[in-house]
Enzyme design. Structure first.
Site, PDB file in Angstrom:
ATOM      1  N   ASP A 374       0.905  -1.051  -0.158  1.00 21.66           N
ATOM      2  CA  ASP A 374       0.071  -0.014  -0.129  1.00 21.66           C
ATOM      3  C   ASP A 374       0.767   1.289  -0.108  1.00 21.66           C
ATOM      4  O   ASP A 374       1.889   1.430   0.805  1.00 21.66           O
ATOM      5  CB  ASP A 374      -0.895   0.140   1.306  1.00 21.66           C
ATOM      6  CG  ASP A 374      -1.801   1.153   1.385  1.00 21.66           C
ATOM      7  OD1 ASP A 374      -2.733   1.351   0.557  1.00 21.66           O
ATOM      8  OD2 ASP A 374      -1.773   2.010   2.293  1.00 21.66           O
ATOM      9  N   GLU A 411       1.996  -0.305  -5.097  1.00 22.72           N
ATOM     10  CA  GLU A 411       1.131   0.678  -5.391  1.00 22.72           C
ATOM     11  C   GLU A 411       1.838   2.051  -5.481  1.00 22.72           C
ATOM     12  O   GLU A 411       2.225   2.439  -4.674  1.00 22.72           O
ATOM     13  CB  GLU A 411      -0.059   0.929  -4.226  1.00 22.72           C
ATOM     14  CG  GLU A 411      -1.095   1.870  -4.467  1.00 22.72           C
ATOM     15  CD  GLU A 411      -1.990   2.324  -3.320  1.00 22.72           C
ATOM     16  OE1 GLU A 411      -3.323   2.645  -3.721  1.00 22.72           O
ATOM     17  OE2 GLU A 411      -1.631   2.370  -2.354  1.00 22.72           O
TER      18      GLU A 411
END
Length: 710
Positions: A374, A411
């Site tokens: 993330d 990401e």
């Protein structure tokens, strides 16, 4: 309350490994803190009230910057433990010590928190570490094996463990609804989809009630997505069946992984190393890291620390004050590149070691197959927040021998504006969520002008981003929908986000959705609008299905899940996020299509051209197709087309029919219509294909079609 009646035989203990370990003399505890002046081990024993507190003597129980103690005669399981840590009290100098708080060990392998998910009566519950040296090793089975799916063949299904089976419509025993065991019950559904990897939203122990500890506009919400990490080693205890028990959670997580692997499905974890649950300096919530070592001093007494620092970081890091767990600004306030109040200092050698140990633990102990990081651009910043061209942590993950078999997916952006799509430091190993794919495909399919060339680039593997060094098309994780943002159905139903239920006046969530409501905002009974929306959803799926790269779809898009326009639904433990099993429809199967693309276009320079057609020649080595389960029909795609063959695909984003000239099929074959998104189910997709394709084909407005030669 402190218990003083019981005493233990203790010895100095060992500085390694950090956390809790069983040794010949008893149970060893080790904690890193460079700035602490005192450390107290707090123990809670089964059937015992209060805490037993053992004060560590720095002359005996400290080596370098590691505090350690060995306690004899302790039970070998079900003991809860934590630490009181004290040190310099200068808040304005970056320290956050408070000896009144019992802190969670960053290296705790199991965490005891609340008993039930979202129980607001326990919103102030203490998080304790615990351990289990009593249970036998988990039995993975004599015939157990990892799926070991090549990256080029991955088909990813992004899902939330709790939301997958929390709804009553799941039809499973309520005691396992929303749990790891609940996922096992629904493996047949995953197999029907044709996916071969699940990407699980965070399953590290997290704080779902972080929003409810003080009055605020969001205090009605429960963080059901899980991006509020409490600990990086322990599986979420409240995803266990029944009452949340950390030992049971560990066992049931392994049972889930074993069952998925037995079905040929890999397990990828969405991991959050960019921030923790400890909030910001305005509303601090000290549970672990910030109370142990928010900031380092100039003292570098641990030789491991000095060496790692010398090897990993440049000379500007040798300043009078140095951050450890968190990034701080010059005023010693927490930096916030995560959007969540704090940013983990991932380029610090101590934090790097913590993250690498965590990743290795999930691979060796839990057999996971990969990780999606993330806001991974945070991991590319130095201790001051400046971007690094060769981030030491990113390199270490790519080169680590234990992690060598795992998929690693970034990401490649963060909330500080570090956008690295196509440029993420990769060492030819890192894959990326391709945000450009998402945006360009959305724009073309909804009919934006000037997008045909970009759409063609994305469908054919984003060579502008990934044809560098040894990178491959599969390093592009293609997605149109992910957990944050609109669902597929909402993408064609809303022009604007509708986040009023979140309590922030509609100010949260992304404003650039590149969505189109097909002429009416929100739900409608108008037959024309509903038909257009269904067609558009199928168009998006078909584009994803035939794109070079690794396809990823979102849980619930297979039946058209709606969040009623909420594009930031992280805080709703309701039907807004929960999979609605009664809405799932029938299933059909299809074969995959793979190959090299030939364009049938001579109108590239016209920005008003919104029609694209091409053929792709099937090969065994370069997978072109993914897996998708459509709203009206399920299109299941997996490798293994026998005999090969060509496909012809056309996408029409105009609002009028386009007569397409169909190229000649390969010698000795003819074209069969497999898909036409303009047709009603079940004729929109026919697995075996429909013969009789003419030399031209009228491609309807806002539709797509697919032919296969046989």
């Amino acid at each position: 309350m402190t218990e003083t009646k019981r005493s233990f035989n203790v010895s100095s203990g060992e500085m390694s490994p950090l956390g809790v370990s069983q040794v010949d003399k008893g149970i060893n505890f080790a904690l890193f803190s460079q700035n602490a002046t005192s450390v107290t081990l707090c123990l809670s024993l089964p059937q015992s009230e209060g805490l037993i507190e053992l004060v560590l003597d720095p002359s005996i129980n400290k080596t370098g910057d590691t505090w350690h103690i060995c306690v004899e005669d302790l039970p070998i399981d079900n003991v809860l433990y934590g630490y009181r840590v004290d040190g310099p009290g200068e808040w304005n100098q970056g320290h956050r010590f408070d000896s009144s708080i019992v802190l969670l060990d960053p290296y705790a392998k199991l965490v005891k928190g609340r008993s039930f998910f979202g129980d607001s009566r326990q919103k102030f519950a203490q998080f304790f570490g615990t351990y289990d040296f009593e249970s036998s090793p988990f039995n993975w089975g004599d015939d157990y094996k990892f799926p070991n799916i090549p990256e080029k063949d991955l088909v990813i299904y992004e899902m939330n463990v709790r939301a997958f089976t929390a709804a009553e419509s799941s039809g499973i025993d309520p005691s396992i609804g929303g749990s790891y065991l609940g996922v096992i019950e629904k493996i047949p559904h995953l197999l029907d989809l044709g996916i071969n990897a699940v990407e699980l939203l965070p399953v590290f122990e997290f704080d779902e009630l972080e929003l409810q500890r003080r009055p605020n506009p969001r205090d009605h919400m429960v963080n059901t997505w899980g991006y509020s990490t409490v600990n990086f080693f322990a599986p979420m205890s409240r995803y266990a069946s029944g009452e949340g028990d950390p030992i049971k959670a560990s066992k049931e997580f392994k049972e889930m992984v074993k069952a998925l692997h037995s079905a040929g499905i890999e397990v990828i974890l969405d991991v959050v190393y960019n921030h923790t649950n400890e909030a910001d300096d305005k509303y601090p919530y000290t549970t672990s890291f910030r109370g142990i070592d928010n900031k380092a001093s100039h003292k570098k007494s641990d030789p491991r620390y000095t060496l790692l620092l010398f090897l990993s970081l440049n000379s500007k890091e040798f300043e009078i004050y140095m951050q450890i767990y968190y990034m701080l600004d010059p005023n010693n306030q927490l930096l916030n590149f995560s959007g969540c109040g704090n940013t983990l200092n991932c380029s610090h050698p101590v934090v790097m070691e913590l993250i690498l140990d965590s990743l290795r633990h999930w691979v060796t102990e839990y057999h996971v197959d990969g990780f999606r990081f993330d806001l991974a651009s945070v991991l590319c910043r130095d201790t001051h927040g400046s971007p690094l061209s060769a981030p030491p942590l990113i390199r270490a993950i790519a080169k680590d021998s234990v992690l060598s078999r795992t998929k690693i997916i970034a990401e490649p952006w963060d909330c500080g504006g570090l956008y690295l799509v196509g440029k993420f430091p990769n060492w030819d190993r890192w894959a990326e969520w391709n945000g450009m794919y998402r945006d360009d495909v959305r724009k073309f399919i909804k009919g934006d002008s000037g997008m045909k060339g970009s759409f063609a680039t994305r469908v054919s593997g984003s060579s502008d981003l990934y044809q560098v060094n040894q990178r491959k098309p599969y390093h592009s994780v293609n997605f149109i929908i992910a957990h944050d943002g609109f669902t597929l159905r909402d993408l064609v139903t809303y022009n604007f986000k509708h986040n009023e239920a979140n309590g922030e006046g509609g100010n949260d969530g992304c404003n650039d959705n590149y969505s189109w409501n097909c002429g009416f905002e929100g739900e409608t009974n108008d037959a024309h609008t509903k038909s257009l929306r269904a067609r558009q959803m199928k168009n998006f799926h078909l584009a994803l299905m035939i794109s070079q790269g690794t396809p990823m779809m979102l849980m619930g898009d297979e039946y058209g899940h709606t969040r009623y326009g909420n594009n930031n639904s992280y805080g709703h433990d309701t039907a807004l996020n929960n999979f609605q099993w009664k809405e799932a429809t029938g299933r059909k199967e299809a074969e995959p299509f793979q190959g090299e693309i030939t364009w049938h276009e001579d109108n590239w320079d016209n920005p008003e051209s919104k029609f694209l057609a091409f053929t792709a020649i099937h090969h065994d080595t370069d997978r072109l197709a993914g897996s998708v389960y459509l709203v009206i029909s399920v299109w299941r795609l997996h490798d293994g087309v026998s005999g090969g063959g060509d496909i012809y695909a056309a996408f029409n984003a105009h609002d009028y029919f386009v007569k397409a000239l169909i190229p000649q099929p390969p010698p000795g074959k003819q074209w069969f219509r497999v898909a036409d998104t303009n047709l009603e189910s079940p004729n929109d997709f026919v697995k075996e294909g429909v013969a009789g394709v003419a030399e031209t084909y009228n491609v309807a407005p806002f539709s797509s079609m697919l032919l296969k030669s046989k």
